[in-house]
Design a protein around this motif. Structure first.
Motif, mmCIF file in Angstrom:
data_model
loop_
_atom_site.group_PDB
_atom_site.id
_atom_site.type_symbol
_atom_site.label_atom_id
_atom_site.label_comp_id
_atom_site.label_asym_id
_atom_site.label_seq_id
_atom_site.Cartn_x
_atom_site.Cartn_y
_atom_site.Cartn_z
ATOM 1 N N ASP A 122 0.817 -1.214 0.000
ATOM 2 C CA ASP A 122 0.000 0.000 0.000
ATOM 3 C C ASP A 122 0.850 1.264 0.000
ATOM 4 N N TRP A 123 1.965 1.191 0.716
ATOM 5 C CA TRP A 123 2.837 2.364 0.861
ATOM 6 C C TRP A 123 4.258 1.978 0.494
ATOM 7 N N SER A 193 5.885 -6.482 4.530
ATOM 8 C CA SER A 193 6.807 -5.491 3.992
ATOM 9 C C SER A 193 7.752 -6.147 2.998
ATOM 10 N N ARG A 207 2.484 -3.028 3.639
ATOM 11 C CA ARG A 207 1.062 -3.329 3.498
ATOM 12 C C ARG A 207 0.386 -3.057 4.829
ATOM 13 N N ARG A 210 -1.024 3.743 7.076
ATOM 14 C CA ARG A 210 0.110 4.642 6.856
ATOM 15 C C ARG A 210 0.982 4.776 8.102
ATOM 16 N N ALA A 213 4.062 2.687 8.051
ATOM 17 C CA ALA A 213 5.099 3.203 7.165
ATOM 18 C C ALA A 213 5.812 4.389 7.806
ATOM 19 N N THR A 214 5.056 5.259 8.477
ATOM 20 C CA THR A 214 5.647 6.427 9.141
ATOM 21 C C THR A 214 6.574 6.005 10.267
ATOM 22 N N LYS A 217 9.745 4.601 8.748
ATOM 23 C CA LYS A 217 10.523 5.696 8.164
ATOM 24 C C LYS A 217 11.288 6.445 9.249
ATOM 25 N N ILE A 236 7.420 8.963 1.795
ATOM 26 C CA ILE A 236 6.426 7.897 1.714
ATOM 27 C C ILE A 236 5.477 8.189 0.553
ATOM 28 N N THR A 237 5.233 7.182 -0.264
ATOM 29 C CA THR A 237 4.321 7.317 -1.404
ATOM 30 C C THR A 237 3.198 6.302 -1.275
ATOM 31 N N ASN A 238 1.963 6.755 -1.501
ATOM 32 C CA ASN A 238 0.819 5.854 -1.578
ATOM 33 C C ASN A 238 0.819 5.249 -2.979
#
Length: 274
Positions: A122-123, A193, A207, A210, A213-214, A217, A236-238
């Motif tokens: 997803d991200w 991941s 997956r 968000r 992912a944050t 990161k 981060i990109t969607n």
């Protein structure tokens, strides 16, 4: 046992146990076949003669050899190049079996991995480590995790202090990032991941929501700063609502299937600049 045979044994030990700590590697330099093989690998001219190789070998063994301090390009078959190749051969035997299989030496292999493995993500956390500040002390600390041999480490330090840089040094440095990601993904996120790296470009697919992912990161940026691998492009990109720029291609996910698109606008811009 000849030197090249010993390299095979070293490689097998690393393959069987990635945490294996190698010692007495400096003794390999006593084997003449290592020096001959190193020269044969890099030579551009006919043989330089066994006497010269033996003289170079003895200077390295008694630790009296000094790398040139010149910043000018040196001959492909200079003494420095031969010693560097010997160092590279030994380091490659130790590290090649443990380098992450998700880091790639060819762009098309990296893109194929993304196409196969990132479809359910997803991200995507993306980054590019440009001009990493390769701290010599930190590099030697990393090498000492796998190699316990003061004389061999001193030879590496001599090479580094003279400004002689081997690409494998950077690969060893980046392997710390590969291991961190592998451990983080394996212990915390199981199969949610994915990771791909080509040289100093890398992406991590996530997956889930968000905030995961944050979190990764933020932890990753702290890790990179500690290892002096400064990364000023982490974002981060969607992947399901935007497009990712990776290795010269735009990657996006229309209707559940990855698509790769040449960034024409960037290509035209570069052509105009030229």
């Amino acid at each position: 046992m000849q030197g090249l045979e010993r390299l095979g044994v070293i490689q097998e030990l690393s393959r069987k146990d990635s945490k294996w700590k190698h010692n007495d590697l400096f003794k390999i330099l006593r084997k003449e076949d290592i020096w001959i093989a190193a020269y044969e690998t890099i030579k551009s001219n006919p043989g330089i003669g066994i006497p010269r190789l033996r003289s170079l070998q003895f200077k390295v063994l008694d630790e009296s050899y000094k790398f040139s301090q010149s910043v000018k390009p040196i001959s492909k078959t200079s003494n420095d190049k031969i010693v560097q190749e010997v160092i590279r051969m030994i380091l490659e035997a130790v590290y090649e079996p443990i380098f992450d299989h998700q880091s790639f030496g060819f762009v098309h292999d990296a893109l194929q991995h993304v196409e196969r493995q990132f479809r359910s993500m997803d991200w995507v956390i993306e980054g590019a480590i440009k001009n990493p500040s390769l701290d010599q002390n930190r590099l030697c600390e990393i090498i000492r995790k796998r190699i316990e041999d003061p004389r061999f480490i001193r030879l590496i330090r001599k090479s580094l202090k003279s400004g002689k840089f081997l690409p494998i040094y950077l690969n060893i440095y980046f392997n710390e990032l590969d291991e961190w990601v592998r451990q983080k993904a394996g212990l915390s996120f199981e199969n949610n991941s994915k990771y791909t790296r080509y040289a100093d470009y890398w992406i991590i697919g996530i997956r889930g929501p968000r905030h995961i992912a944050t979190e990764i990161k933020n932890e990753l940026e702290s890790f990179l700063k500690f290892h002096l691998l400064h990364d000023d492009k982490t974002k981060i990109t969607n992947i399901r609502g935007g497009k990712l720029s990776f290795l010269g291609y735009y990657i996006f996910l229309p209707r559940g299937k990855y698509s790769f698109q040449m960034p024409v606008d960037q290509v035209i811009k570069r052509m105009k600049e030229r």
